[in-house]
Design an enzyme around this catalytic site. Structure first.
Site, mmCIF file in Angstrom:
data_model
loop_
_atom_site.group_PDB
_atom_site.id
_atom_site.type_symbol
_atom_site.label_atom_id
_atom_site.label_comp_id
_atom_site.label_asym_id
_atom_site.label_seq_id
_atom_site.Cartn_x
_atom_site.Cartn_y
_atom_site.Cartn_z
ATOM 1 N N VAL A 120 -43.630 7.104 -5.820
ATOM 2 C CA VAL A 120 -43.592 5.691 -5.395
ATOM 3 C C VAL A 120 -42.162 5.322 -5.026
ATOM 4 O O VAL A 120 -41.257 5.416 -5.862
ATOM 5 C CB VAL A 120 -44.077 4.735 -6.512
ATOM 6 N N ILE A 124 -36.216 5.938 -4.464
ATOM 7 C CA ILE A 124 -35.850 4.836 -5.370
ATOM 8 C C ILE A 124 -36.310 5.167 -6.797
ATOM 9 O O ILE A 124 -37.448 5.564 -6.996
ATOM 10 C CB ILE A 124 -36.533 3.513 -4.923
ATOM 11 N N GLY A 175 -40.513 12.730 9.758
ATOM 12 C CA GLY A 175 -40.995 13.203 8.448
ATOM 13 C C GLY A 175 -41.331 12.073 7.496
ATOM 14 O O GLY A 175 -41.433 12.287 6.288
ATOM 15 N N LYS A 193 -49.770 3.872 -4.451
ATOM 16 C CA LYS A 193 -48.494 3.511 -5.078
ATOM 17 C C LYS A 193 -48.653 2.239 -5.910
ATOM 18 O O LYS A 193 -48.018 2.075 -6.951
ATOM 19 C CB LYS A 193 -47.432 3.337 -4.001
HETATM 20 N N1 HSE Z 1 -45.713 8.394 4.088
HETATM 21 C C1 HSE Z 1 -44.962 7.832 3.019
HETATM 22 C C2 HSE Z 1 -44.195 6.630 3.529
HETATM 23 C C3 HSE Z 1 -44.027 8.857 2.467
HETATM 24 O O1 HSE Z 1 -44.125 6.458 4.753
HETATM 25 O O2 HSE Z 1 -43.699 5.849 2.732
HETATM 26 C C4 HSE Z 1 -43.354 8.464 1.192
HETATM 27 O O3 HSE Z 1 -44.261 8.223 0.166
#
Ligand code: HSE
Length: 385
Positions: A120, A124, A175, A193
């Site tokens: 999550v 951070i 990414g 999350k």
């Molecule tokens: N796909 C997720 C995002 C990656 O864009 O926050 C990190 O959890």
């Protein structure tokens, strides 16, 4: 403090490779002994293995780091590792959210660590902040921007008028997005999350499917303009609260926030997550919410915590609870609602191609959205602060 710990790493993708790089560069007390890969990787030399049992059965391996993503086989591997008395560090929010009770319970039973700080908020230290924040303090609420990809998209649409599809492609190249980016744009990544954060913060266990989600798949330039027209900005948020009578409210949706709110100044793939505690008051945590090195950094931090003696989960309280959003009310911006009767019953004023509704419950709003699933409807909660 234990002198050295050896890691068996599952997965060598965006996060897994980042973990190897950081451990090699900065952590003399940690060593990645094995990396489970599907195909040979020359650069890994003898570390690369294709059989999980090699690391499971090696008594030198103290920590299994799971950076594969997805439910299976990650679940089978993590379960077997905990069962065998190994510590587990995971960056996999889908796994932890779905199997929360079982995996946290198993870690407690086996008296080993289960840590997932990178799951999550990317880089951070949010879950560790909640872990600290709930000692001697009752956490009343958590909220925030928990997904880098959707913030990247909304920020680019708001700031440069970028096209949704083009900017999503860019987020994938960088990414940030999940392998299947629908998890990001439909809000499932944030739902997971939100579940993990709520569970740890409130000492509960809420079922994922009870947290309603509405994503940004249908957002258009006219919706961004509608927010601007109101002096607001559109952000994708998770919001959860524990009421005085211990009810849990939790939902995920786009919201129109005041232009001067803290969240309004969150750009690119950054996240900003806030907790409100009875004694601590409001505390917000800002940082890079996605991407190889920020996420891998948090995985490595978890491993370093184990070196320093952490040997548990973030909480030992797991009370099963239902989500109750019936009394959570606010106005919504809605565009594309088909039923003229419903529009008439809800509308207060027109707003661009949509309208602003009277305050309605989160349950009602999400039920309306569900009734038009697969259509062009877009809605956003309107929040004052
Ligand atoms: N796909 C997720 C995002 C990656 O864009 O926050 C990190 O959890």
């Amino acid at each position: 403090m234990k002198r050295q710990m050896k890691i068996g790493l599952l997965g060598y993708g965006v996060v897994g490779k980042g973990v190897v790089d950081i451990v090699d560069a900065h952590c003399p007390d940690l060593e990645v002994k094995y990396v489970l890969v599907r195909r040979p990787r020359e650069e890994l030399g003898e570390k690369a293995v294709t059989d999980f049992n090699i690391m499971l059965n090696d008594p030198e391996v103290d920590i299994i780091v799971e950076a594969m993503g997805g439910l299976s086989p990650a679940y089978e591997y993590v379960h077997a590792a905990l069962e065998a008395g190994k510590n587990v560090v995971s960056s996999n929010k889908q796994l932890i959210s779905y199997y929360y009770d079982e995996l946290a319970g198993l870690a407690m039973e086996k008296k080993v660590a289960l840590r997932c700080t990178a799951a999550v908020g990317g880089g951070i230290p949010w879950l560790t902040a909640i872990e600290r924040g709930r000692r001697g303090n009752r956490i009343i609420g958590i909220s925030g921007i928990m997904n880098g990809t959707t913030n990247y998209i909304l920020d680019a649409m708001y700031t440069n008028g970028s096209d949704f599809d083009a900017v999503l492609k860019k987020a994938q190249e960088l990414g940030y997005a999940e392998a299947d980016p629908s998890s990001d744009i439909d809000g499932l990544d944030i739902q997971r999350k939100c579940v993990i954060s709520s569970n740890v913060a409130f000492g509960v266990s809420i079922p994922e499917e009870q947290v309603p989600v509405f994503g940004i798949r249908n957002i258009k330039a006219c919706d961004i303009d509608a927010a601007k027209r109101l002096g607001k900005i559109c952000k994708m948020m998770a919001i959860a609260r524990q009421t005085k009578d211990n009810k849990i409210t939790a939902y995920v949706e786009p919201v129109f926030l005041p232009g001067e709110s803290l969240e309004a100044s969150v750009h690119d793939a950054f996240n900003l997550i806030t907790l409100e505690g009875e004694y601590s008051g409001v505390q917000s945590f800002f940082g890079q919410g996605a991407g190889r090195y920020p996420t891998a950094y948090n995985v490595v931090e978890d491993c370093a915590d184990l070196l320093h003696g952490i040997d548990d989960f973030y909480t030992d309280v797991i009370e099963p609870k239902s989500v109750d959003n019936a009394e959570e009310l606010h106005p919504y911006y809605i565009r594309g609602l088909r039923s003229p009767e419903t529009v008439k019953a809800l509308k207060v004023i027109n707003c661009g191609e949509g309208f602003i509704s009277k305050p309605i419950s989160v349950v009602e709003a999400h039920t309306i959205a569900e009734s038009q699933a697969g259509e062009e409807l877009f809605m956003a909660g309107i929040l004052e602060d």
